[in-house]
Design a protein around this motif. Structure first.
Motif, mmCIF file in Angstrom:
data_model
loop_
_atom_site.group_PDB
_atom_site.id
_atom_site.type_symbol
_atom_site.label_atom_id
_atom_site.label_comp_id
_atom_site.label_asym_id
_atom_site.label_seq_id
_atom_site.Cartn_x
_atom_site.Cartn_y
_atom_site.Cartn_z
ATOM 1 N N LYS A 14 -0.356 -14.579 -12.110
ATOM 2 C CA LYS A 14 0.446 -13.358 -12.002
ATOM 3 C C LYS A 14 1.094 -13.245 -10.624
ATOM 4 N N CYS A 15 0.333 -13.592 -9.583
ATOM 5 C CA CYS A 15 0.874 -13.510 -8.219
ATOM 6 C C CYS A 15 2.018 -14.496 -8.025
ATOM 7 N N VAL A 16 1.822 -15.749 -8.488
ATOM 8 C CA VAL A 16 2.869 -16.764 -8.369
ATOM 9 C C VAL A 16 4.105 -16.338 -9.147
ATOM 10 N N TYR A 17 3.887 -15.848 -10.346
ATOM 11 C CA TYR A 17 5.001 -15.416 -11.204
ATOM 12 C C TYR A 17 5.810 -14.309 -10.534
ATOM 13 N N GLN A 18 5.132 -13.290 -10.038
ATOM 14 C CA GLN A 18 5.832 -12.163 -9.435
ATOM 15 C C GLN A 18 6.550 -12.563 -8.146
ATOM 16 N N GLU A 19 5.876 -13.336 -7.292
ATOM 17 C CA GLU A 19 6.489 -13.727 -6.021
ATOM 18 C C GLU A 19 7.652 -14.689 -6.250
ATOM 19 N N ALA A 20 7.469 -15.644 -7.173
ATOM 20 C CA ALA A 20 8.536 -16.598 -7.458
ATOM 21 C C ALA A 20 9.761 -15.906 -8.046
ATOM 22 N N THR A 21 9.520 -14.969 -8.950
ATOM 23 C CA THR A 21 10.642 -14.238 -9.549
ATOM 24 C C THR A 21 11.410 -13.471 -8.485
ATOM 25 N N LYS A 22 10.690 -12.853 -7.549
ATOM 26 C CA LYS A 22 11.352 -12.092 -6.479
ATOM 27 C C LYS A 22 12.214 -13.006 -5.607
ATOM 28 N N SER A 74 17.889 -23.123 -19.048
ATOM 29 C CA SER A 74 18.673 -23.889 -18.076
ATOM 30 C C SER A 74 18.442 -23.421 -16.644
ATOM 31 N N ASN A 75 18.094 -22.148 -16.436
ATOM 32 C CA ASN A 75 17.891 -21.623 -15.084
ATOM 33 C C ASN A 75 16.434 -21.636 -14.634
ATOM 34 N N VAL A 76 15.557 -22.173 -15.474
ATOM 35 C CA VAL A 76 14.144 -22.197 -15.101
ATOM 36 C C VAL A 76 13.939 -23.113 -13.898
ATOM 37 N N GLU A 77 13.276 -22.604 -12.884
ATOM 38 C CA GLU A 77 12.961 -23.378 -11.683
ATOM 39 C C GLU A 77 11.475 -23.705 -11.612
ATOM 40 N N ILE A 78 10.640 -22.839 -12.172
ATOM 41 C CA ILE A 78 9.187 -23.033 -12.129
ATOM 42 C C ILE A 78 8.633 -22.869 -13.539
ATOM 43 N N LEU A 79 7.892 -23.855 -13.982
ATOM 44 C CA LEU A 79 7.254 -23.816 -15.296
ATOM 45 C C LEU A 79 5.752 -23.684 -15.085
#
Length: 233
Positions: A14-22, A74-79
């Motif tokens: 959850k932390c990685v997801y939220q920080e990466a999205t920001k 196409s815009n995914v940077e982190i899976l």
């Protein structure tokens, strides 16, 4: 990223997801219309990437579905792949080839950064496939070639009952032929084994859905409330 139960794997996701999205929202090259970090589990890899039933080579491309999948990914940077223990070598190879096609390059996973999360002591891949961490002759091994293992060791969920949590993690890695220590055996014997002695309002774990349904029905009946059936329209 791996670790035993209660060490915070889901929290880190959850932390990685939220920080990466920001952070990814700030990249000018990304026309940000959705989320650039995609969290999918082993059960949904097939549906999101439109994988075939048979994952054996040769690779079967997306064909007419390529534009449809590209519109989503196409815009995914982190899976972020959760429950990685359920992913086989063939499945990981197909995910790699899919993202190469979606991204239009030959880099590993098409250049997408991958965070794999799970516990190889838990559920293995379906069928006879071996887990990713087991080396096999003649099998494509994208796992050992591309991933670095990070292990979470501090127990967070049961930090108020550390002795029992540490016991669970010792059992997690115990071989079938390894004997329990006397201290561990004594702690386990303290557990309630007779269902009649166990309070109804504590968490119960059963082996079958039928047992779950029977227990849930008994708990509801114990409330003494009148059950009202309402016909849906």
């Amino acid at each position: 990223m791996t670790g035993g139960a209660g060490c915070g794997k889901s929290h880190v996701i959850k932390c990685v997801y939220q920080e990466a999205t920001k952070l990814l929202r700030q990249l000018p090259r990304l026309p940000f219309t959705g989320t650039a970090a995609y969290n999918i589990s082993g059960k949904t890899l097939h549906s999101i990437l439109k994988l075939p039933k048979s994952l054996k080579p040769p690779y079967k491309g997306l064909g007419n579905s390529l534009d449809e999948v590209r519109a989503v990914l196409s815009n995914v940077e982190i899976l972020i792949i959760d429950e990685i223990s359920m992913v086989s070598k063939d499945l990981l190879a197909y995910v790699h080839w899919r993202f190469q096609q979606i991204k239009g390059n030959n880099r590993f996973m098409g250049g997408v950064s991958v965070l794999a999360v799970g516990d190889f002591f838990q559920l293995p891949p379906l069928g006879r496939a071996k887990p990713l961490c087991v080396a096999e002759d003649g099998m494509l091994d994208f796992w050992n070639e591309n991933f670095q293992m990070i292990s979470l060791t501090e127990i967070m969920r049961q930090k108020d009952d550390r002795a029992f949590a540490e016991l669970l993690n010792r059992i997690r890695v115990k071989g079938k032929a390894d004997l329990l220590s006397e201290d561990d055996r004594s702690l386990l014997i303290q557990a309630v084994t007779d269902p009649k002695e166990c309070p109804m309002d504590v968490l119960h774990i059963f082996a079958t859905n039928k047992q779950v349904d029977n227990h849930n029905a008994a708990v509801v009946a114990s409330f003494g409330a009148v059950t009202v059936d309402i016909q849906a329209e």
